[in-house]
Design a protein around this motif. Structure first.
Motif, mmCIF file in Angstrom:
data_model
loop_
_atom_site.group_PDB
_atom_site.id
_atom_site.type_symbol
_atom_site.label_atom_id
_atom_site.label_comp_id
_atom_site.label_asym_id
_atom_site.label_seq_id
_atom_site.Cartn_x
_atom_site.Cartn_y
_atom_site.Cartn_z
ATOM 1 N N ILE A 199 11.894 84.436 11.777
ATOM 2 C CA ILE A 199 12.444 83.084 11.810
ATOM 3 C C ILE A 199 13.805 83.077 11.138
ATOM 4 O O ILE A 199 13.987 83.706 10.094
ATOM 5 C CB ILE A 199 11.502 82.124 11.065
ATOM 6 C CG1 ILE A 199 10.153 82.098 11.753
ATOM 7 C CG2 ILE A 199 12.073 80.738 10.996
ATOM 8 C CD1 ILE A 199 9.184 81.186 11.097
ATOM 9 N N CYS A 254 10.100 70.690 11.088
ATOM 10 C CA CYS A 254 8.908 71.418 11.526
ATOM 11 C C CYS A 254 8.983 71.864 12.976
ATOM 12 O O CYS A 254 8.124 72.614 13.435
ATOM 13 C CB CYS A 254 7.663 70.544 11.386
ATOM 14 S SG CYS A 254 7.438 69.971 9.740
ATOM 15 N N TRP A 255 9.956 71.364 13.709
ATOM 16 C CA TRP A 255 10.040 71.710 15.126
ATOM 17 C C TRP A 255 11.378 72.338 15.453
ATOM 18 O O TRP A 255 12.304 72.282 14.664
ATOM 19 C CB TRP A 255 9.842 70.438 15.977
ATOM 20 C CG TRP A 255 8.453 69.953 15.925
ATOM 21 C CD1 TRP A 255 7.373 70.464 16.560
ATOM 22 C CD2 TRP A 255 7.977 68.846 15.151
ATOM 23 N NE1 TRP A 255 6.254 69.743 16.234
ATOM 24 C CE2 TRP A 255 6.597 68.752 15.387
ATOM 25 C CE3 TRP A 255 8.585 67.931 14.294
ATOM 26 C CZ2 TRP A 255 5.805 67.780 14.790
ATOM 27 C CZ3 TRP A 255 7.807 66.960 13.702
ATOM 28 C CH2 TRP A 255 6.430 66.885 13.949
ATOM 29 N N ARG A 285 -2.041 73.090 15.643
ATOM 30 C CA ARG A 285 -2.610 73.818 16.760
ATOM 31 C C ARG A 285 -2.380 75.305 16.553
ATOM 32 O O ARG A 285 -1.237 75.769 16.541
ATOM 33 C CB ARG A 285 -1.930 73.345 18.020
ATOM 34 C CG ARG A 285 -2.716 73.605 19.244
ATOM 35 C CD ARG A 285 -2.007 73.087 20.395
ATOM 36 N NE ARG A 285 -0.781 73.829 20.569
ATOM 37 C CZ ARG A 285 -0.027 73.728 21.625
ATOM 38 N NH1 ARG A 285 -0.347 72.922 22.585
ATOM 39 N NH2 ARG A 285 1.071 74.412 21.706
ATOM 40 N N ILE A 343 12.273 75.345 15.554
ATOM 41 C CA ILE A 343 12.637 76.375 14.587
ATOM 42 C C ILE A 343 13.194 77.567 15.352
ATOM 43 O O ILE A 343 12.526 78.092 16.238
ATOM 44 C CB ILE A 343 11.385 76.781 13.784
ATOM 45 C CG1 ILE A 343 10.885 75.564 13.011
ATOM 46 C CG2 ILE A 343 11.705 77.913 12.836
ATOM 47 C CD1 ILE A 343 9.569 75.790 12.335
ATOM 48 N N PRO A 383 8.672 86.987 20.210
ATOM 49 C CA PRO A 383 7.586 86.169 19.662
ATOM 50 C C PRO A 383 6.229 86.854 19.811
ATOM 51 O O PRO A 383 5.346 86.377 20.498
ATOM 52 C CB PRO A 383 7.663 84.890 20.496
ATOM 53 C CG PRO A 383 8.252 85.316 21.780
ATOM 54 C CD PRO A 383 9.149 86.465 21.517
ATOM 55 N N ALA A 411 3.547 81.044 10.644
ATOM 56 C CA ALA A 411 4.247 80.083 11.497
ATOM 57 C C ALA A 411 3.230 79.350 12.368
ATOM 58 O O ALA A 411 2.539 79.968 13.164
ATOM 59 C CB ALA A 411 5.241 80.820 12.382
ATOM 60 N N VAL A 412 3.131 78.032 12.181
ATOM 61 C CA VAL A 412 2.187 77.257 13.006
ATOM 62 C C VAL A 412 2.920 76.079 13.619
ATOM 63 O O VAL A 412 4.066 75.798 13.297
ATOM 64 C CB VAL A 412 0.996 76.709 12.179
ATOM 65 C CG1 VAL A 412 0.120 77.820 11.722
ATOM 66 C CG2 VAL A 412 1.495 75.874 11.035
ATOM 67 N N VAL A 413 2.213 75.395 14.475
ATOM 68 C CA VAL A 413 2.788 74.283 15.213
ATOM 69 C C VAL A 413 2.003 73.027 14.905
ATOM 70 O O VAL A 413 0.783 73.037 14.915
ATOM 71 C CB VAL A 413 2.714 74.637 16.718
ATOM 72 C CG1 VAL A 413 2.563 73.416 17.559
ATOM 73 C CG2 VAL A 413 3.913 75.427 17.125
ATOM 74 N N GLY A 414 2.698 71.928 14.620
ATOM 75 C CA GLY A 414 2.021 70.665 14.370
ATOM 76 C C GLY A 414 2.335 69.714 15.506
ATOM 77 O O GLY A 414 3.446 69.695 16.016
#
Lengths: 544, 368
Positions: A134, A119-120, A494, A122, A128, A477-480
């Protein structure tokens, strides 16, 4: 008085915060206060926008399951480590040496972090902007190694810090930067105090000072280094620094390097801050009880993990009362909030000169790299001579400087169009709309209604990874974020909104988020949900 | 490398594809293909397993040291290390033992003292990690570290060795691979080599190379890596092109070495007796100091500044080395720092030395 109202609602909230649901209707703590402080004897001020922040507490059942879930992961990791040998690099030719890493650190990174590692980090292969390309990769062995499939996919970008949409490869900003590279080269290879100052740096500093409303500014090549290298020149041993508990790692590092005493106050909690200041002034330095050389309050404009905005007017009143100095780190708020995009001082309508030191970075809203510190001329002159960054670290690249100058001019409206104002309004609309729609679905979001960072609470580590992976298959595409960046029980997703996002893109994202919420059980909120449609506008009359 | 048109071209190409900034830390969509390419190329160039790239040269070593060394550890470091390393040492909170500049006997003495302490308290010794930090070419003096002897001590006392090659990377060694090539040593003997992309490569940023075991750790605990936005892709592309040029055309290193030794010989022979040149003949950094310092650093610095100003009027750009006098652990003597460039021709060097000599003589005459 506004301060009393806040205090009252704070102490009522403290009673609710231990997770005991029965005492209150729905376990919600909502702080509402006017955004400004009433001055004695002043005429009636116009109605300011309300300051609405919410930090709904975690439901008890969820807290229990998160706790159990985390320890289950640790247990499984422990069992796996006994049965299988890890596919991890081992040290060669170092027998008899003291082991380099702590056992828990390596255990955590191998058996907990490794499972969710996809998940990180990437990799991307394009700009961006509102959409990002991706580079696809798969793991055939549960996260030990990755393989690139050779394909690429385009996804809606809700993870990059691109608040005003200046991360573009085309447009006037990039063209200007290209011209500057041809004229001045990529880098200067020298610190500012030796041969690293070019005319463009001076132009940039003057423009930054004008933008934030201060007398003078000084710029550095890296945002993180701006905090870490300059706080030691501002405070030293014998000074007291009062810092918010959720401050960024760069501030914490800078304060550690400075050698000053640090006291922490509860996040955005004015009563806690008042108590710390009160005790500091009364008790003085720890053993000698002499008065402190100076007291500096360090806060951030917008906290990127919490999505909250600092309560600036109340801090200013406390600062005046206790004669402390104020340092505001506007990394995420400059360009992103405020009617004219000038940050927290603009948002609250406060005179910028009341804040002693304003610091910010150019990475988020200006699409470049670097940081600045702005203040009075005397202060900046002191920094030019005494700052570690000025004396030892290389100066900013001319292309980055030009990108900032071009984007700043657009925001200020100096390029003759109202492109800047349009972007600022678009960002405000996007943030409010997105948050309201999420709340309507019953998802808990924390932080201020106006902040461009929207953290969605999922609490469990496994859910963080599931949401990220699920949304990726839907091309979002999101960030956890989880432990250790946030407290153990508070994993979150987030969303970073941008002026480049259109309503259609957000609606599409929300459809998929709702699907994920149903599948994974993310509708934790117990607030009453309104069934009315949420309007896409920036009028304040829309409330949940 | 700064004026090189090939590098400018690749930076412009990257700009048109990626824009300027990367808008995020490495963990959150800030990792582009360019970053990954540069890391692979650096690892290959330095013949190590892995490389990690930072967005600023100063933060590289200042984040790398605290990622490994904690409060209970011991670090042995040369007293003349540069400021970035000093900040890294402060941030690590370990016990720091300084040894006299390039003095191996002093280092051995300190190591023996530590070994005695260990014998008295073996339990604590098992948990205390020991590190050794040195620079390839010292920024503050221009001398080279005696690598073979350092490695011998490292082996004997079981230290972990970090070498900072900010200046020596891309400048010494037959093909510019740094101090390890100069002394003909396998880079894997050194636990971690850190370098800067700001000096010989003409871009902005820094990197660390080493084995997988060591470097992987920095991706989670290097503060300047995790909590900071990644470097702008165009600067990374410039660095990749610079590395390609270095690999393609190793003759520039011979030119650089010739220039360094030539400058050194010219300065030693031509300068007035009041000034002395310090530094290894092959080093690209040389310091010109007063032969008889008056003891008052401020006055000495002022004198050197006058010489530098006069040189500027005559068409020669020089600078006195800048330090924050109250922050340095061991403030070096004031000096004029001369850096050597591969593009300088013999005539230009002779002109430079002659100008410096004339200006210095006139300033000293006025003084008298």
């Amino acid at each position: 008085m506004a301060l009393d109202k806040t205090e009252y609602s704070m102490s009522a909230a403290e009673k609710m915060s231990n997770g005991a649901v029965g005492r209150n209707k729905n376990g919600v703590r909502v702080d509402r206060s006017d955004g400004h402080v009433h001055q004695n004897g002043s005429a009636k001020k116009e109605k300011r926008r309300p300051f609405i922040e919410s930090f709904e507490n975690i439901p008890l059942l969820t807290a229990a399951t998160t706790f159990i879930g985390f320890h289950l992961i640790l247990l499984m990791g422990y069992v796996t480590s006994i049965i299988f040998t890890p596919k991890v690099a081992r040290e060669k030719n170092r027998q008899g040496y003291v082991p380099l890493y702590d056992r828990f650190e390596s255990f955590y990174s191998r058996y907990v972090y490794r499972r969710l590692r996809d998940c990180w980090n990437i990799p991307i292969c394009g700009c961006p902007g509102s959409e990002v390309t991706i580079k696809d990769r798969v793991t055939h062995d549960c996260g030990w190694t990755f393989e690139y499939t050779g394909t690429q996919s385009t996804a809606l970008n809700l993870g990059s810090y691109n608040y005003l949409g200046f991360a573009q490869a085309e447009g006037s900003c990039s063209e200007d930067s290209a011209v500057k590279i041809k004229e001045l080269g990529c880098a200067t290879a020298s610190p500012r105090i030796e041969f690293g100052t070019q005319k463009i740096h001076q132009e940039l500093e003057a423009l930054t000072a004008e933008f934030v409303g201060m007398e003078d500014a000084i710029t550095f090549g890296m945002g993180f280094a701006t905090n870490a290298l300059n706080l030691p020149s501002i405070v030293s041993k014998g000074c007291l620094v009062v810092s918010d508990e959720k401050n960024h790692a760069s501030l914490i590092l800078g304060l550690r390097l400075s050698g000053a005493n640090v006291e922490v106050f509860k996040h955005n909690n004015m009563e806690s801050l008042r108590q710390v200041l009160h005790n500091a002034v009364i008790k003085g330095q720890p053993r000698s009880h002499r008065p402190w050389k100076k007291i500096l309050i360090v806060v951030e404009g917008v906290y990127s993990m919490e999505g909250s905005i600092v309560r600036l007017p109340e801090i200013l009143e406390l600062k005046r009362k206790y004669k402390a100095y104020l340092y505001v780190d506007e990394a995420h708020s400059i360009g992103a909030i405020g009617r004219n995009g000038r940050g927290v001082v603009d948002y609250f309508g406060v005179d910028p000169k009341e804040v002693d030191i304003l610091m910010g970075t150019y990475t988020k809203s200006f699409g470049s790299a670097g940081g600045y510190i702005a203040g009075s001329k005397a202060f900046i002159d002191h920094m030019r001579v005494n700052s570690h960054g000025n004396c030892y670290a290389t100066s900013m690249s001319s292309s980055c400087a030009q990108q900032i100058i071009s984007s700043m001019k657009i925001i200020m409206g100096k390029d003759g169009t109202n492109e800047g104002k349009k972007r600022i309004d678009q960002l405000a609309r996007n943030s409010r709309y997105f948050r309201r729609r999420l709340n309507q679905m019953g998802i808990i979001t924390i932080g201020n209604n106006d902040s461009p960072v929207v953290p969605m609470m999922v609490y469990m580590h496994s859910k963080i990874a599931s949401v990220v992976r699920r949304l990726k298959t839907n091309n979002i595409a999101v960030v956890g974020v989880g432990f250790p960046a946030t407290p153990l029980m508070e994993g979150r997703i987030r969303f970073c909104l941008s002026a480049a996002h259109t309503k259609e893109q957000l609606d599409n994202a929300l459809v998929h988020v709702e699907e994920a919420a149903d599948f994974l059980g993310l509708r934790y909120s117990r607030k009453r949900r309104s069934k009315e449609p949420v309007h896409y506008s920036d009028s304040e009359s829309e409330m949940e | 490398m700064i004026e090189n048109p090939e590098i400018e071209k690749s930076a412009l190409e990257c700009l048109s594809h990626y824009g300027v900034g990367s808008c995020g830390p490495r963990g959150f969509y800030g990792t582009t293909e360019v970053h990954l390419d540069l890391e692979d190329k650096l690892a290959e160039y330095m013949k190590c397993e892995e490389a990690v790239v930072y967005s600023y040269g100063f933060s590289t070593i200042a984040s790398a040291i605290p990622a490994y060394a904690k409060r209970s550890d011991v670090i042995f470091v040369d007293e003349m290390v540069n400021f970035a390393i000093q900040k890294g040492l402060d941030a690590s909170r370990s016990q720091i033992n300084y040894f006299k500049h390039n003095d191996m006997e002093d280092l051995e003495r300190l190591l023996m003292e530590q070994a005695d302490l260990d014998r008295k308290n073996p339990k604590k010794a098992k948990r205390t990690r020991r590190f050794l930090v040195a620079e390839g070419i010292y920024m503050n003096t221009g001398l080279m570290a005696p690598l073979p002897k350092l490695l011998e001590l490292r082996e004997k006392y079981k230290l972990r060795f970090f070498l900072d090659e900010a200046i020596s990377f891309g400048t010494i060694g037959k093909t510019g691979h740094g101090l390890t090539e100069h002394f003909n040593i396998d880079p894997s003997e050194i636990d971690m080599i850190s370098g800067s992309l700001e000096n010989s490569i003409g871009s902005i940023g820094g990197f660390c190379v080493g084995s997988h075991f060591i470097i992987e750790h920095q991706r989670l605990s290097g503060l300047g890596y995790c909590f900071s936005a990644s470097a702008p892709p165009l600067l990374m592309a410039a660095a990749i092109t610079a590395l390609d040029i270095m690999q393609r055309d190793p003759s520039i290193f011979q030119t650089l070495r010739d220039n360094s030794t030539f400058i050194h010989s010219q300065l030693s022979s031509q300068l007035p007796s009041d000034l002395r040149v310090h530094g290894h003949p092959e080093s690209v950094i040389k310091h010109i100091r007063l032969a008889n310092p008056s003891g008052d650093k401020v006055a000495d610095e002022q004198l050197l500044n006058e010489i530098v100003d006069k040189c500027e009027e005559a068409g020669l750009a020089l600078t006195t080395a800048a330090y924050l006098s109250d922050r340095e652990v061991n403030l070096p003597e004031p000096s004029i720092r001369v850096t050597v460039n591969a593009l300088l021709s013999k005539n230009e060097i002779e002109f430079a030395v002659k100008t410096l000599k004339n200006c210095a003589e006139s300033v000293f005459k006025i003084q008298l």
